[in-house]
Scaffold this motif. Structure first.
Motif, PDB file in Angstrom:
ATOM      1  N   HIS A 152      34.594   0.005  -0.609  1.00 12.50           N
ATOM      2  CA  HIS A 152      33.286   0.531  -0.192  1.00 12.50           C
ATOM      3  C   HIS A 152      32.238  -0.567  -0.044  1.00 12.50           C
ATOM      4  CE1 HIS A 152      34.089   4.876  -1.819  1.00 12.50           C
ATOM      5  NE2 HIS A 152      35.069   4.397  -1.085  1.00 12.50           N
ATOM      6  N   HIS A 154      30.352  -1.701  -2.508  1.00 10.68           N
ATOM      7  CA  HIS A 154      29.235  -1.531  -3.438  1.00 10.68           C
ATOM      8  C   HIS A 154      29.733  -1.104  -4.814  1.00 10.68           C
ATOM      9  CE1 HIS A 154      29.252   2.558  -1.334  1.00 10.68           C
ATOM     10  NE2 HIS A 154      29.776   2.758  -2.502  1.00 10.68           N
ATOM     11  N   HIS A 156      30.046   1.163  -8.140  1.00  7.62           N
ATOM     12  CA  HIS A 156      30.010   2.557  -8.509  1.00  7.62           C
ATOM     13  C   HIS A 156      29.529   2.718  -9.939  1.00  7.62           C
ATOM     14  CE1 HIS A 156      33.190   3.844  -5.313  1.00  7.62           C
ATOM     15  NE2 HIS A 156      32.057   3.446  -4.794  1.00  7.62           N
ATOM     16  N   HIS A 161      29.207   6.929  -5.913  1.00  5.61           N
ATOM     17  CA  HIS A 161      30.571   6.715  -5.451  1.00  5.61           C
ATOM     18  C   HIS A 161      30.627   6.043  -4.090  1.00  5.61           C
ATOM     19  CE1 HIS A 161      32.040   9.129  -8.737  1.00  5.61           C
ATOM     20  NE2 HIS A 161      31.045   9.955  -8.472  1.00  5.61           N
TER      21      HIS A 161
HETATM   22 ZN    ZN Z   1      31.394   3.918  -2.813  1.00  3.45          ZN
END
Ligand code: ZN
Length: 161
Positions: A152, A154, A156, A161
């Motif tokens: 992703h 980034h 969490h 999420h």
């Molecule tokens: Zn994420």
């Protein structure tokens, strides 16, 4: 011993001062800044200085404008007609506006520099352009990023999420 390296989640306590010692930003008590090391999520000069640090370690980091928010561009201004803004928008000097780059579509902030009768002068410089930044940092926590986080791009948290 785990040290700061790429693809790790860094929790960073920091205080940011300008050259004149004025504190302009800091992490809240018990709420360190979290980011993925090696993914350009913080300014390059600071990210570079963190490599190899351990949990609990503190450091003073001085970042020049080139490795922070860039040099101040005296030509980084643009005059826009008043009609380019919504009628009911209260334009005043110092107001920050989010605009979209026409080429890349990426949002960025500009500052209203001057409001005139028929037009508005926008300053495209980052507010910290031209500033040498003095960070005091401490590594609050450190862990390898999960595969999902790396996918992703980034960090969490318990609720994100
Ligand atoms: Zn994420």
């Amino acid at each position: 011993m785990v040290t700061v390296k790429d693809d790790h989640v860094v929790s960073l306590d920091y205080v940011l001062r300008l050259e004149n010692d004025q504190v302009i930003d800091q992490s809240s008590e018990g709420e360190p800044l979290e980011f993925l090391q090696g993914h350009s999520q913080i300014i390059p000069g600071l990210e570079e200085a963190l490599y190899g640090m351990e949990v609990g370690e503190e450091k003073d980091v001085v970042v020049t404008p080139t490795d922070a928010y860039g040099e101040y561009d005296p030509e980084g201004f643009e005059v826009m007609p008043r009609g380019a803004f919504p009628d009911d928008m209260e334009l005043q000097q110092g107001l920050r506006l989010l605009v979209r780059d026409q080429n890349t579509g990426r949002p960025f902030e500009v500052t209203v520099s001057e409001v005139r009768e028929d037009n508005v002068v926008l300053d495209f410089n980052h507010p910290l352009a031209g500033q040498t930044l003095h960070f005091h940092v401490q590594i609050a926590d450190l862990r390898p990023a999960t595969e999902e986080e790396l996918e992703h791009g980034h960090v969490h948290g318990p609720d994100t999420h």
